[in-house]
Design a protein around this motif. Structure first.
Motif, PDB file in Angstrom:
ATOM      1  N   UNK A  89      64.266  75.732  31.067  1.00  0.00           N
ATOM      2  CA  UNK A  89      64.326  74.744  30.247  1.00  0.00           C
ATOM      3  C   UNK A  89      62.997  73.979  30.032  1.00  0.00           C
ATOM      4  N   UNK A  90      62.436  73.715  31.350  1.00  0.00           N
ATOM      5  CA  UNK A  90      61.109  73.028  31.293  1.00  0.00           C
ATOM      6  C   UNK A  90      59.826  73.759  31.028  1.00  0.00           C
ATOM      7  N   UNK A  91      59.953  75.123  30.961  1.00  0.00           N
ATOM      8  CA  UNK A  91      58.562  75.896  30.781  1.00  0.00           C
ATOM      9  C   UNK A  91      58.885  77.127  30.011  1.00  0.00           C
TER      10      UNK A  91
ATOM     11  N   UNK B  39      51.185  77.228  34.993  1.00  0.00           N
ATOM     12  CA  UNK B  39      51.610  76.915  36.422  1.00  0.00           C
ATOM     13  C   UNK B  39      52.273  78.256  37.040  1.00  0.00           C
ATOM     14  N   UNK B  40      52.584  78.236  38.165  1.00  0.00           N
ATOM     15  CA  UNK B  40      53.406  78.989  38.718  1.00  0.00           C
ATOM     16  C   UNK B  40      54.703  78.500  39.334  1.00  0.00           C
TER      17      UNK B  40
ATOM     18  N   UNK C   4      54.256  74.572  30.429  1.00  0.00           N
ATOM     19  CA  UNK C   4      55.192  73.355  30.297  1.00  0.00           C
ATOM     20  C   UNK C   4      55.412  73.203  28.765  1.00  0.00           C
ATOM     21  N   UNK C   5      56.878  72.688  28.664  1.00  0.00           N
ATOM     22  CA  UNK C   5      57.193  72.735  27.171  1.00  0.00           C
ATOM     23  C   UNK C   5      57.257  71.091  27.056  1.00  0.00           C
ATOM     24  N   UNK C   6      56.839  70.675  25.759  1.00  0.00           N
ATOM     25  CA  UNK C   6      56.891  69.294  25.320  1.00  0.00           C
ATOM     26  C   UNK C   6      58.245  68.960  24.949  1.00  0.00           C
ATOM     27  N   UNK C   7      58.631  67.679  25.166  1.00  0.00           N
ATOM     28  CA  UNK C   7      59.710  67.086  24.804  1.00  0.00           C
ATOM     29  C   UNK C   7      60.568  67.631  23.458  1.00  0.00           C
ATOM     30  N   UNK C   8      59.627  67.734  22.297  1.00  0.00           N
ATOM     31  CA  UNK C   8      60.043  68.200  21.131  1.00  0.00           C
ATOM     32  C   UNK C   8      60.616  69.842  21.127  1.00  0.00           C
ATOM     33  N   UNK C   9      59.696  70.480  21.997  1.00  0.00           N
ATOM     34  CA  UNK C   9      59.919  71.984  22.004  1.00  0.00           C
ATOM     35  C   UNK C   9      61.373  72.237  22.878  1.00  0.00           C
TER      36      UNK C   9
END
Length: 158
Positions: A18-20, A105-106, A127-132
């Motif tokens: 979800x975050x990456x 990042x790993x 890392x994903x941004x909030x809008x992604x």
């Protein structure tokens, strides 16, 4: 005792997907102590804050919580210690070039037993941004609604 066959998943990091944005995944062995292996065999581990890094040509896994073995004695392990990962030298070089590009990042995705040996799935991720994140959730919801509409349409046609 015969070796177990197949894979037995101990822990997964569901939040990582979800975050990456996952670019590549690698399977690595983990250097563990006896009590860590016994604790993992009981299915106890947490990858929530875990991350991997390269130091001196070696890959390390840090902040992964493997709780102390309940039957362990004075020689029990530290729950959040740094653990060495086993990868081929070419893979480590390839991963280090990717992470030095910037923004990568790993992240550990899962810990599991494969053919009786403890393995960790490591991802090179951005890392994903909030809008992604919101857009990914919206796309998943739209697909679910479309599938539901198709199913109801199909059921009405019968």
């Amino acid at each position: 005792m015969p070796r177990e066959r197949g894979q037995k998943v101990v822990a997964t990091n569901r939040k990582a997907r979800h975050d990456y944005t996952i670019e590549d995944t690698y399977e690595a062995g983990i250097v563990l102590t006896g009590t860590e292996v016994k604790s993992l065999r009981e299915g106890r581990a947490s990858l929530v804050d875990g991350y991997a890094f390269i130091d001196g040509g070696e890959m390390w896994l840090d902040s992964v919580h493997i709780p102390e073995y309940t039957e362990g004695t004075w020689n029990n392990h530290a729950p959040r210690r740094k653990r060495k990962l086993l990868l081929h030298k070419q893979e480590i070089v390839k991963i280090s070039h990717k992470t030095k590009e910037g923004g990568y990042t790993l992240v550990p995705l899962s810990i599991y037993f494969s053919e009786g040996r403890a393995k960790v799935e490591i991802a090179v991720a951005k890392g994903k941004r909030e809008y992604d994140k919101r857009q990914a959730l919206r796309e998943r919801q739209d697909k679910r609604e479309a599938a539901r509409a198709i199913a109801t349409r199909r059921n009405l046609g019968d």
